[in-house]
Enzyme design. Structure first.
Site, PDB file in Angstrom:
ATOM      1  CG  HIS A  69      -1.962  -1.076   1.217  1.00 27.93           C
ATOM      2  ND1 HIS A  69      -3.236  -0.950   0.702  1.00 27.93           N
ATOM      3  CD2 HIS A  69      -1.892  -2.350   1.683  1.00 27.93           C
ATOM      4  CE1 HIS A  69      -3.898  -2.075   0.862  1.00 27.93           C
ATOM      5  NE2 HIS A  69      -3.108  -2.957   1.444  1.00 27.93           N
ATOM      6  CG  ASN A 142      -7.904  -4.328   1.010  1.00 23.74           C
ATOM      7  OD1 ASN A 142      -7.198  -3.333   1.177  1.00 23.74           O
ATOM      8  ND2 ASN A 142      -7.438  -5.553   1.120  1.00 23.74           N
ATOM      9  CG  HIS A 333      -2.627  -1.176  14.643  1.00 23.32           C
ATOM     10  ND1 HIS A 333      -3.281  -2.387  14.543  1.00 23.32           N
ATOM     11  CD2 HIS A 333      -1.553  -1.402  15.418  1.00 23.32           C
ATOM     12  CE1 HIS A 333      -2.633  -3.299  15.241  1.00 23.32           C
ATOM     13  NE2 HIS A 333      -1.579  -2.736  15.785  1.00 23.32           N
TER      14      HIS A 333
HETATM   15 FE1  HDD Z   1      -2.530  -4.807   5.548  1.00 26.80          FE
HETATM   16  C1  HDD Z   1      -1.058  -1.783   5.179  1.00 26.80           C
HETATM   17  C2  HDD Z   1      -5.476  -3.539   4.329  1.00 26.80           C
HETATM   18  C3  HDD Z   1      -3.897  -7.959   5.545  1.00 26.80           C
HETATM   19  C4  HDD Z   1       0.195  -5.970   7.087  1.00 26.80           C
HETATM   20  N1  HDD Z   1      -3.136  -3.014   4.875  1.00 26.80           N
HETATM   21  C5  HDD Z   1      -2.386  -1.882   4.810  1.00 26.80           C
HETATM   22  C6  HDD Z   1      -3.174  -0.805   4.303  1.00 26.80           C
HETATM   23  C7  HDD Z   1      -4.421  -1.305   4.062  1.00 26.80           C
HETATM   24  C8  HDD Z   1      -4.392  -2.699   4.430  1.00 26.80           C
HETATM   25  C9  HDD Z   1      -5.592  -0.553   3.503  1.00 26.80           C
HETATM   26  C10 HDD Z   1      -2.688   0.614   4.065  1.00 26.80           C
HETATM   27  C11 HDD Z   1      -2.842   1.460   5.294  1.00 26.80           C
HETATM   28  C12 HDD Z   1      -2.514   2.898   4.976  1.00 26.80           C
HETATM   29  O1  HDD Z   1      -3.224   3.495   4.162  1.00 26.80           O
HETATM   30  O2  HDD Z   1      -1.539   3.402   5.540  1.00 26.80           O
HETATM   31  N2  HDD Z   1      -4.298  -5.608   4.983  1.00 26.80           N
HETATM   32  C13 HDD Z   1      -5.408  -4.907   4.610  1.00 26.80           C
HETATM   33  C14 HDD Z   1      -6.545  -5.799   4.545  1.00 26.80           C
HETATM   34  C15 HDD Z   1      -6.087  -7.043   4.860  1.00 26.80           C
HETATM   35  C16 HDD Z   1      -4.680  -6.918   5.154  1.00 26.80           C
HETATM   36  C17 HDD Z   1      -7.948  -5.383   4.190  1.00 26.80           C
HETATM   37  C18 HDD Z   1      -6.836  -8.331   4.963  1.00 26.80           C
HETATM   38  C19 HDD Z   1      -8.064  -8.426   5.263  1.00 26.80           C
HETATM   39  N3  HDD Z   1      -1.938  -6.633   6.161  1.00 26.80           N
HETATM   40  C20 HDD Z   1      -2.654  -7.801   6.121  1.00 26.80           C
HETATM   41  C21 HDD Z   1      -1.928  -8.845   6.797  1.00 26.80           C
HETATM   42  C22 HDD Z   1      -0.772  -8.283   7.259  1.00 26.80           C
HETATM   43  C23 HDD Z   1      -0.793  -6.895   6.834  1.00 26.80           C
HETATM   44  C24 HDD Z   1      -2.394 -10.278   6.974  1.00 26.80           C
HETATM   45  C25 HDD Z   1       0.337  -8.888   8.046  1.00 26.80           C
HETATM   46  C26 HDD Z   1       0.192  -9.804   8.961  1.00 26.80           C
HETATM   47  N4  HDD Z   1      -0.705  -4.031   5.966  1.00 26.80           N
HETATM   48  C27 HDD Z   1       0.251  -4.683   6.648  1.00 26.80           C
HETATM   49  C28 HDD Z   1       1.451  -3.822   6.964  1.00 26.80           C
HETATM   50  C29 HDD Z   1       1.027  -2.448   6.364  1.00 26.80           C
HETATM   51  C30 HDD Z   1      -0.320  -2.747   5.762  1.00 26.80           C
HETATM   52  C31 HDD Z   1       2.753  -4.374   6.561  1.00 26.80           C
HETATM   53  C32 HDD Z   1       1.993  -1.750   5.431  1.00 26.80           C
HETATM   54  C33 HDD Z   1       2.004  -0.309   5.830  1.00 26.80           C
HETATM   55  C34 HDD Z   1       1.257  -0.267   7.071  1.00 26.80           C
HETATM   56  O3  HDD Z   1       0.832  -1.517   7.407  1.00 26.80           O
HETATM   57  O4  HDD Z   1       1.045   0.707   7.743  1.00 26.80           O
HETATM   58  O5  HDD Z   1       1.650  -3.751   8.313  1.00 26.80           O
END
Ligand code: HDD
Length: 664
Positions: A69, A142, A333
């Protein structure tokens, strides 16, 4: 000004006001053009603190982009619940209909880097931070209601597979490559999500025209401690709409910022961007009454079975002042909850609860990222956490521990009655195992449900998307594996079509999913449509009369449409400005096109633009001051969705409103 915007004022510096330039220490600077040298042609002196400070700051201006993202766009707004939801939840912002809760929303793509394009085929992130009086609540969702995997431990694998391949960093912002499809064939739990990704949902027309989903099953808990399972939805007031794939690829070349610009400009013009919050709620007792496991994030609750109750409205109405300070530094978060909202045991959600804080530590440089203005709550906060990188607060007092007597035990935890968060008192029992529940094993029924719910043109788009993606895989075994292990278990017709298109082996017919249900709510063709904010590119020959232009503008602007005139050069015709040229824009950037012809013949660029608009199923209108237009147009005037706007403007408006002429 909402409470959060007011809060941000404390840190806002207005650089548009007249001011003397200073160093970061406040020292007025007398010269910012030349470094300090020993003689005009001599070496630069170490002593030049101004040069050193300016250069050092520049050298450190970048922070790591988000691991997923990375490319996003943020806007401010507010949320208001229609009626109290106290029967489901004690969350204050969902109980008081008079309360306007400030929000910050960040939309994003997933796979591409921060500088990638706006319309790859991809999932879109839809994150909302509610600045409530009980602390920040983040709904990190999402634009698709399911996910690729069922357990968070697989997230690094999924992301490694979809990101550019590690040896050559190709391709950027695309799932159309070997490692992604290899992952899919070896991890069939992704089958349902793949159907969404191959559908038009992955190429939204606008960030204002897509749905949002919390994906997981969450819990709502009321004052009596009763829990309901809930799925969160965002429903766009303008309906969900798409572009077509060929168009998306062209847009990415013509205007890489297509989505962010659309959002920025609409908000700038005062066009409110509205989403309704929807809830699907089931009592805890019904946990086992579905034909799937409610904890499985690869499953939807069909809206026809569990209706979506529209409970409130979010209005996005203010752009950021500073992209980096706000959009780049915002930290979401799924674990940021408020009393009345709680988690389920969905193993994907449980893992997310770890990852999001962890990632901010490296991205935002330490544990005080909650103090960054865009992240801090609008309600008071107090605890014993101190020090750390980028500590901005000066906290008075001798004690920084609990319990204490020296400071009368302050700050003191609040009881649930006083608003303290209380985890839902769920009974949990089990042995420690690394395992997946048997109830998560059906990977194909809802993939089939999705396909069953598509109209013919939507299905065809999916078949073509699969053919594109697998056609881009270099490794024949990857194509064969996807066909055999995934597509063949969902739908034979799809398998035959794609196998033929990509020159792969047609696997032997196996028992495909026999799931026969469909859910009309899944088809975007069934979504509400509107003329509001639709963009119209009006291509004109240079000799069209001012009166015709004015009349045309009025005809469409009165319906809330956005009209741009396009010709060979930027110039004015009487009072009307022709602001775009065939060099600056293209029909792919508009919802619909009109051509106005005077005596002069139509420019070749106009003809090419029209041919492409026709291919992309757009409504096409024409008006002819003089002569004939039919012999130059690359299609028949009798074709569907091609209309004389002088004779039948209503038909043209109907076609524009319907979004596309799908049956052309
Ligand atoms: Fe995630 C970012 C949505 C599964 C780990 N995620 C991130 C963002 C969105 C989502 C919209 C962007 C946030 C922003 O605008 O700053 N993610 C989802 C959805 C998931 C999902 C809807 C499943 C239903 N994500 C998911 C899993 C993991 C992560 C299973 C790890 C265990 N996601 C992350 C992250 C991010 C992230 C690595 C990258 C940047 C951030 O968090 O802030 O932690």
């Amino acid at each position: 000004m909402n409470k959060k915007k007011e809060d941000l004022q404390k840190n806002t510096i207005d650089n548009t006001k007249k001011a003397k330039m200073t160093t970061n220490q406040g020292l007025p600077v007398s010269e910012d053009e030349f470094s300090l040298k020993a003689g005009e042609r001599g070496p630069t002196l170490m002593e030049d603190f101004h040069f050193r400070e300016k250069m050092t700051h520049f050298d450190h201006e970048r922070i790591p982009e988000r691991v997923v993202h990375a490319r996003g766009f943020g806007v401010h707004g507010e949320f208001q619940v229609y009626e109290s939801l106290e029967k489901y939840t004690k969350a204050d912002f969902l109980n008081d209909p008079s309360k306007k809760t400030p929000v910050f929303v960040r939309f994003s793509t997933v796979a591409g880097n921060r500088g990638s394009m706006d319309i790859p085929r991809d999932v879109r992130g839809f994150s909302t931070k509610f600045y409530t009086d009980e602390g920040n609540y983040d709904l990190v969702g999402n634009n698709m209601p399911v996910f690729f995997i069922q357990d968070a431990i697989k997230f690094p694998d999924l992301v490694h597979a979809v990101k550019p391949e590690p040896h050559n960093e190709i391709p950027q912002a695309a799932s159309a490559h070997d490692t992604f499809w290899d992952f899919v064939s070896q991890n069939t739990e992704s089958a349902h999500m793949i159907m969404w990704l191959m559908s038009d949902r992955a190429i939204p027309r606008s960030l204002r025209m897509m749905e949002g989903f919390g994906v997981h099953t969450f819990r709502l808990v009321n004052k009596e401690g009763k829990s309901h399972f809930v799925k969160f939805h965002w429903k766009p007031k303008l309906g969900a709409h798409q572009v077509v794939w060929d168009e998306a690829q062209l847009i990415n070349g013509k205007n890489i910022d297509f989505h962010r610009q659309d959002l920025w400009e609409n908000i700038d013009k005062g066009n409110a961007v509205e989403f309704e919050l929807g809830l699907q709620v089931i009592p805890e007792e019904d946990e086992f009454n579905m034909d799937f496991d409610v904890l499985d994030p690869t499953k939807i609750w069909p809206e026809e079975d569990v209706p979506v109750q529209l409970v409130g409205k979010m209005t996005l109405n203010q752009n950021v002042d500073d992209y980096f300070a706000e959009t780049e530094q915002v930290a979401f978060h799924p674990g940021h909850v408020v009393p009345g909202i709680d988690f389920s045991n969905d193993p994907l959600l449980q893992g997310r609860l770890f990852s999001y804080t962890d990632t901010q530590l490296i991205r935002l440089g330490g544990p005080n990222f909650h103090q960054i203005p865009i992240n801090r709550p609008v309600c008071p906060f107090a605890n014993n956490q101190r020090e750390g990188y980028n500590q901005m607060n000066i906290t008075k007092g001798q004690t920084s521990y609990h319990k204490n007597a020296l400071n009368d035990n302050q700050p003191e935890p609040a009881s649930p009655e006083e608003g303290g968060f209380e985890h839902y008192n769920e009974k949990v029992e089990g042995r420690k195992v690394r395992a997946r529940s048997e109830s998560f094993k059906d990977h194909f029924s809802q993939a089939k449900l999705f396909l069953n719910s598509m109209q013919d043109h939507e299905k065809q788009h999916m078949f073509d998307a699969l053919s594109f993606e697998l056609g881009k895989c270099k490794n024949m075994s990857v194509r064969n594996n996807v066909l055999r292990e995934v597509l063949n278990k969902i739908d034979r017709e799809m398998t035959e079509y794609v196998a033929d298109k990509v020159g792969a082996e047609l696997p032997e017919a196996v028992e495909e999913s026999t799931y026969s249900k469909s859910s009309p709510a899944l088809s975007m063709t069934n979504h509400p449509t509107s003329l509001e904010t639709r963009t119209l590119g009006v291509m004109i020959t240079p000799d069209v009369a001012e009166a015709t232009l004015k009349e045309t503008k009025d005809k469409f602007e009165k319906h809330g449409m956005d009209v741009s005139f396009i010709s060979d050069k930027i110039h004015s015709i009487g009072d009307v400005m022709v602001e775009e040229t065939f060099d600056t824009v293209h029909s792919v950037l508009f919802d619909a096109v009109v051509v106005l012809k005077g005596k002069e013949s139509l420019q070749p660029e106009a003809i090419e633009n029209l041919a492409i608009a026709f291919k992309h199923k757009k409504a096409i209108g024409y008006g002819v001051d003089e002569g004939d237009i039919s012999d130059v147009l690359p299609f028949s005037l009798d074709a569907k969705g091609v209309t004389d706007i002088e004779k039948n403007v209503d038909q043209f408006l109907e076609d524009v409103k319907a979004h596309r002429v799908w049956n052309r």
